[in-house]
Design a protein around this motif. Structure first.
Motif, mmCIF file in Angstrom:
data_model
loop_
_atom_site.group_PDB
_atom_site.id
_atom_site.type_symbol
_atom_site.label_atom_id
_atom_site.label_comp_id
_atom_site.label_asym_id
_atom_site.label_seq_id
_atom_site.Cartn_x
_atom_site.Cartn_y
_atom_site.Cartn_z
ATOM 1 N N MET A 293 -36.361 -45.042 -11.065
ATOM 2 C CA MET A 293 -37.341 -44.157 -10.448
ATOM 3 C C MET A 293 -36.799 -42.747 -10.246
ATOM 4 O O MET A 293 -37.499 -41.875 -9.740
ATOM 5 N N ARG A 294 -35.572 -42.543 -10.681
ATOM 6 C CA ARG A 294 -34.891 -41.258 -10.571
ATOM 7 C C ARG A 294 -33.681 -41.311 -11.497
ATOM 8 O O ARG A 294 -33.340 -42.383 -12.002
ATOM 9 N N PRO A 295 -33.007 -40.195 -11.781
ATOM 10 C CA PRO A 295 -31.764 -40.294 -12.544
ATOM 11 C C PRO A 295 -30.736 -41.118 -11.763
ATOM 12 O O PRO A 295 -30.481 -40.844 -10.582
ATOM 13 N N ILE A 296 -30.165 -42.122 -12.423
ATOM 14 C CA ILE A 296 -29.180 -42.994 -11.784
ATOM 15 C C ILE A 296 -27.911 -42.991 -12.628
ATOM 16 O O ILE A 296 -27.959 -43.344 -13.817
ATOM 17 N N PRO A 297 -26.769 -42.597 -12.066
ATOM 18 C CA PRO A 297 -25.515 -42.618 -12.840
ATOM 19 C C PRO A 297 -25.238 -44.011 -13.386
ATOM 20 O O PRO A 297 -25.474 -45.020 -12.704
ATOM 21 N N VAL A 298 -24.740 -44.075 -14.605
ATOM 22 C CA VAL A 298 -24.541 -45.378 -15.246
ATOM 23 C C VAL A 298 -23.469 -46.208 -14.542
ATOM 24 O O VAL A 298 -23.461 -47.429 -14.668
ATOM 25 N N PRO B 252 -32.226 -42.127 -17.286
ATOM 26 C CA PRO B 252 -33.302 -41.244 -16.826
ATOM 27 C C PRO B 252 -34.435 -42.047 -16.185
ATOM 28 O O PRO B 252 -34.513 -43.278 -16.361
ATOM 29 N N PRO B 253 -35.323 -41.384 -15.453
ATOM 30 C CA PRO B 253 -36.493 -42.074 -14.929
ATOM 31 C C PRO B 253 -37.268 -42.782 -16.033
ATOM 32 O O PRO B 253 -37.375 -42.273 -17.156
#
Length: 221
Positions: free
Chosen positions: A178-183, A212-213
């Motif tokens: 739902m938002r950019p999330i670091p891998v 990415p979202p």
């Protein structure tokens, strides 16, 4: 002690939202509002080209986070929505000009500009979050508009309201980011690109390899 609660905040729009980035970030909006609260009217006299540190610690106090990733989604727009490119102009206005025989319109302060923005026309823009709802609502009371070029009317807010939710949808919902999330926070992800993932979103040190979202993801254990 106040506790974090999942919510969705809806903004009813009076005008299309102008974007200079694929999304608006709710934690970035809160950081902006916290800066205004902290600096008062002096906020508007800060040097435009000198970066000011984001009030990150204050955001931790009002938003839930997982390994420093805030539970705050990117912008979503109600359907039907229309996305298009809008061209507009900044032109010389003689009535506001000091007395001069010649005005340079090709460069400098009075230069004519042809500008272009991506705009989204929709009834509502909404965000998911998890935090201290009353505190967040008090900040949102000072938000007149969303997005870029709000000074010329884009993104004007008609009204807004917050609804509590039984489930947190702000980080991952139905298997999608739902938002950019670091891998490094994920055990599985369908795609990854370099994106800013935390405020301040203009800072190079905020960029990392992220899902990415809308990417299919699974949080790490």
């Amino acid at each position: 002690m106040a506790r974090f609660e999942p919510f969705v905040v809806y903004f009813r729009l009076r005008a299309p939202v102008a974007l200079n980035h694929p999304w608006l970030h709710f934690d970035g909006i809160l950081a902006h509002l916290l800066m205004i609260e902290r600096e008062g009217r002096a906020y508007y006299t800060l040097p435009a080209k000198t970066p000011i540190p984001s009030p990150t610690q204050e955001i931790f106090e009002i938003l839930r986070s997982t390994r420093n990733v805030f539970h705050a989604s990117v912008s979503m727009f109600s359907e039907p929505k229309r996305v298009c490119s809008v061209q507009y102009y900044k032109r010389f206005e003689e009535s506001r000009c000091p007395t001069k025989r010649k005005i340079n319109l090709g460069s400098g302060r009075y230069r004519n500009w042809m500008l272009r923005n991506i705009v989204v026309a929709a009834d509502h823009c909404y965000f998911y979050g998890c935090g201290i709802i009353d505190r967040i609502a008090s900040l949102l009371g000072g938000l007149p508009a969303l997005g870029d070029n709000t000074r010329i009317g884009f993104g004007a807010i008609h009204s807004w309201h917050i609804e509590r939710l039984p489930q947190d949808r702000s980080l991952v919902y139905k298997g999608k980011a739902m938002r950019p999330i670091p891998v490094w926070l994920l055990s599985r992800y369908s795609e990854a690109v370099r994106l800013a993932w935390r405020p301040p979103y203009w800072a190079a040190e905020s960029i990392d390899l992220c899902a990415p979202p809308e990417a299919e993801v699974e949080l790490g254990r």
